[in-house]
Design a protein around this motif. Structure first.
Motif, short mmCIF file in Angstrom:
data_model
loop_
_atom_site.label_atom_id
_atom_site.label_comp_id
_atom_site.label_asym_id
_atom_site.label_seq_id
_atom_site.Cartn_x
_atom_site.Cartn_y
_atom_site.Cartn_z
N LEU A 141 0.84 -1.19 0.00
CA LEU A 141 0.00 0.00 0.00
C LEU A 141 0.88 1.25 0.00
O LEU A 141 1.91 1.30 0.66
CB LEU A 141 -0.93 -0.01 1.21
CG LEU A 141 -1.95 -1.15 1.26
CD1 LEU A 141 -2.74 -1.11 2.55
CD2 LEU A 141 -2.88 -1.11 0.05
N HIS A 142 0.46 2.25 -0.74
CA HIS A 142 1.24 3.48 -0.90
C HIS A 142 0.31 4.59 -1.35
O HIS A 142 -0.84 4.35 -1.70
CB HIS A 142 2.34 3.28 -1.94
CG HIS A 142 1.83 2.92 -3.30
ND1 HIS A 142 1.35 1.65 -3.62
CD2 HIS A 142 1.68 3.67 -4.43
CE1 HIS A 142 0.96 1.63 -4.87
NE2 HIS A 142 1.14 2.85 -5.39
N PHE A 147 6.34 11.35 -3.35
CA PHE A 147 7.66 11.88 -3.71
C PHE A 147 7.70 13.40 -3.65
O PHE A 147 8.78 13.99 -3.73
CB PHE A 147 8.09 11.39 -5.10
CG PHE A 147 7.00 11.37 -6.12
CD1 PHE A 147 6.52 12.53 -6.68
CD2 PHE A 147 6.44 10.16 -6.51
CE1 PHE A 147 5.50 12.51 -7.61
CE2 PHE A 147 5.43 10.13 -7.45
CZ PHE A 147 4.95 11.31 -8.01
N TYR A 148 6.55 14.06 -3.55
CA TYR A 148 6.55 15.49 -3.28
C TYR A 148 6.68 15.67 -1.77
O TYR A 148 5.76 15.34 -1.02
CB TYR A 148 5.26 16.14 -3.79
CG TYR A 148 5.05 16.00 -5.28
CD1 TYR A 148 6.07 16.30 -6.18
CD2 TYR A 148 3.83 15.59 -5.79
CE1 TYR A 148 5.89 16.17 -7.55
CE2 TYR A 148 3.62 15.47 -7.17
CZ TYR A 148 4.66 15.76 -8.04
OH TYR A 148 4.47 15.64 -9.40
N ARG A 149 7.83 16.12 -1.33
CA ARG A 149 8.18 16.10 0.10
C ARG A 149 7.52 17.24 0.86
O ARG A 149 8.16 18.13 1.42
CB ARG A 149 9.70 16.16 0.27
CG ARG A 149 10.48 15.15 -0.56
CD ARG A 149 10.17 13.73 -0.21
NE ARG A 149 11.12 12.80 -0.81
CZ ARG A 149 10.95 11.50 -0.87
NH1 ARG A 149 9.87 10.95 -0.36
NH2 ARG A 149 11.86 10.73 -1.44
N ILE A 150 6.20 17.19 0.88
CA ILE A 150 5.40 18.19 1.59
C ILE A 150 4.56 17.45 2.62
O ILE A 150 3.84 16.50 2.27
CB ILE A 150 4.52 18.99 0.62
CG1 ILE A 150 5.41 19.69 -0.43
CG2 ILE A 150 3.67 20.01 1.36
CD1 ILE A 150 4.65 20.37 -1.52
N PRO A 153 -1.24 16.21 6.76
CA PRO A 153 -2.27 16.25 5.71
C PRO A 153 -2.11 17.49 4.84
O PRO A 153 -1.68 18.55 5.31
CB PRO A 153 -3.57 16.28 6.50
CG PRO A 153 -3.21 16.94 7.79
CD PRO A 153 -1.80 16.51 8.09
N ARG A 154 -2.50 17.36 3.59
CA ARG A 154 -2.39 18.45 2.62
C ARG A 154 -3.27 18.15 1.42
O ARG A 154 -3.71 17.01 1.24
CB ARG A 154 -0.94 18.60 2.16
CG ARG A 154 -0.35 17.34 1.54
CD ARG A 154 0.94 17.63 0.80
NE ARG A 154 1.65 16.43 0.40
CZ ARG A 154 1.33 15.65 -0.61
NH1 ARG A 154 0.26 15.93 -1.34
NH2 ARG A 154 2.05 14.58 -0.91
N PRO A 155 -3.54 19.16 0.60
CA PRO A 155 -4.28 18.89 -0.63
C PRO A 155 -3.47 17.98 -1.56
O PRO A 155 -2.24 17.97 -1.50
CB PRO A 155 -4.45 20.28 -1.26
CG PRO A 155 -4.27 21.24 -0.14
CD PRO A 155 -3.30 20.59 0.80
N PRO A 156 -4.13 17.23 -2.41
CA PRO A 156 -3.39 16.37 -3.34
C PRO A 156 -2.64 17.18 -4.37
O PRO A 156 -3.13 18.20 -4.86
CB PRO A 156 -4.50 15.54 -4.00
CG PRO A 156 -5.71 16.42 -3.92
CD PRO A 156 -5.59 17.15 -2.61
N LEU A 157 -1.44 16.73 -4.69
CA LEU A 157 -0.65 17.33 -5.75
C LEU A 157 -0.66 16.46 -7.01
O LEU A 157 -0.12 16.85 -8.04
CB LEU A 157 0.78 17.55 -5.27
CG LEU A 157 0.89 18.52 -4.07
CD1 LEU A 157 2.29 18.49 -3.48
CD2 LEU A 157 0.48 19.92 -4.48
N GLY A 210 -3.91 11.76 -5.18
CA GLY A 210 -2.52 11.38 -4.94
C GLY A 210 -2.20 11.11 -3.50
O GLY A 210 -1.16 10.51 -3.19
N THR A 211 -3.05 11.54 -2.59
CA THR A 211 -2.86 11.32 -1.15
C THR A 211 -3.63 10.10 -0.64
O THR A 211 -3.58 9.82 0.56
CB THR A 211 -3.30 12.57 -0.38
OG1 THR A 211 -4.57 13.02 -0.89
CG2 THR A 211 -2.28 13.68 -0.53
N THR A 212 -4.32 9.38 -1.50
CA THR A 212 -5.12 8.23 -1.10
C THR A 212 -4.27 6.96 -1.11
O THR A 212 -3.64 6.63 -2.12
CB THR A 212 -6.33 8.06 -2.05
OG1 THR A 212 -7.13 9.24 -2.00
CG2 THR A 212 -7.16 6.85 -1.67
#
Length: 286
Positions: A141-142, A147-150, A153-157, A210-212
């Motif tokens: 699971l990933h 790879f965006y090192r932010i 929690p945050r909005p999806p990139l 992208g954050t799921t």
């Protein structure tokens, strides 16, 4: 005729400067009404609530058969490690090899969602054909934009699509997804029993942020599970594939205007993406 110029001479002007499309010939593409429908708005609500949405009935069986007929000969080798899948065949640099999946990348039902997630002129980040063969283990699971090192929690990139060219079942390796995991912080990791399979008939697509958290499923069946994935990213983030090196100019010229924009022949105002101070589309005229 002399082109009228606008003055941007003070700090107060800089916000307007940064948001203005300065292109003279190649203006940003216009969004049509087919990307703003009641169905898309409902899909978007579900996507932002659950972190994913399944949309069925976008491709016919004949369209799926044509994609598979074109793609299967390109599937020559399996993955290099357990994440890629030692029993999973992948086609990289697929856009230089076939045009048969362009229509999936620029499908209005998908772009209508991306219009609501990202800023204008968002980009295609990578494209693959993927065939999970019998005996493949479940993928770790990933989440795709890790790879965006932010920090989370945050909005999806990023946003990913996985198109079912074969039926996706619980037995043949359907993508598994952890609902609402897009809201988690970095301190929370998923358990496999939290993931649900994206069961859907051929011709469907699952779209997830992208954050799921998600992963490829185990293939316990006796047949392969063929899929196409297109991933997208915010206009100001780096793409996973370097399309401008992968794709020849002749290939780019064969693409639709929308596909050219997605792979990087576009500008994020005021000038991100320029080539020698010019719009990148001008290079196709050289």
């Amino acid at each position: 005729m002399t082109r009228k110029t606008r003055e941007f001479s003070s700090a107060r002007d800089m916000k307007s400067y940064g948001e203005t499309d300065h292109a003279g010939t190649f203006r940003a593409l216009k969004i049509g009404p087919e990307r703003d429908t009641a169905e898309i708005r409902a899909d978007f609500d579900r996507l932002m609530h659950d972190g994913f949405v399944i949309i069925t009935g976008l491709l016919s069986r004949e369209e799926c058969a044509a994609i598979k007929a074109d793609g299967l000969p390109l599937l020559r080798q399996t993955g290099r490690n357990s994440f890629e899948g030692v029993q999973t065949q992948r086609v990289y640099n697929v856009l230089s090899k076939t045009r048969v999946i362009d229509s999936l990348a620029e499908h209005p039902r998908v772009l209508g969602l991306l219009d609501r997630v990202f800023l204008p002129n968002y980009l295609l980040s990578q494209s693959q054909m993927i065939n999970i063969q019998p005996g493949e283990a479940a993928q770790a699971l990933h989440f795709d934009d890790a790879f965006y090192r932010i920090p989370r929690p945050r909005p999806p990139l990023g946003v990913a699509t996985v198109w079912a060219i074969d039926d996706f079942t619980a037995e043949n390796g359907a993508t598994v997804i952890v609902p609402q995991s897009h809201t988690w912080g970095a301190d929370k990791l998923p358990n496999r029993n939290e993931a649900v399979p994206a069961i859907m008939p051929a011709g469907s697509v699952v779209v997830f942020l992208g954050t799921t958290w998600h992963g490829g499923g185990e293939n316990r069946s006796d047949t392969g599970r063929f899929a196409v994935t297109h991933q997208y990213c915010e206009v100001y983030m780096r793409q996973q594939e370097n399309y401008l090196l992968e794709l020849s100019k002749s290939t780019a010229r064969e693409m639709s205007p929308q596909m050219r924009s997605l792979v990087g022949y576009s500008i994020h105002p005021p000038f991100m993406g320029m080539v020698d101070g010019r719009h990148p589309l001008k290079t196709l005229e050289d």
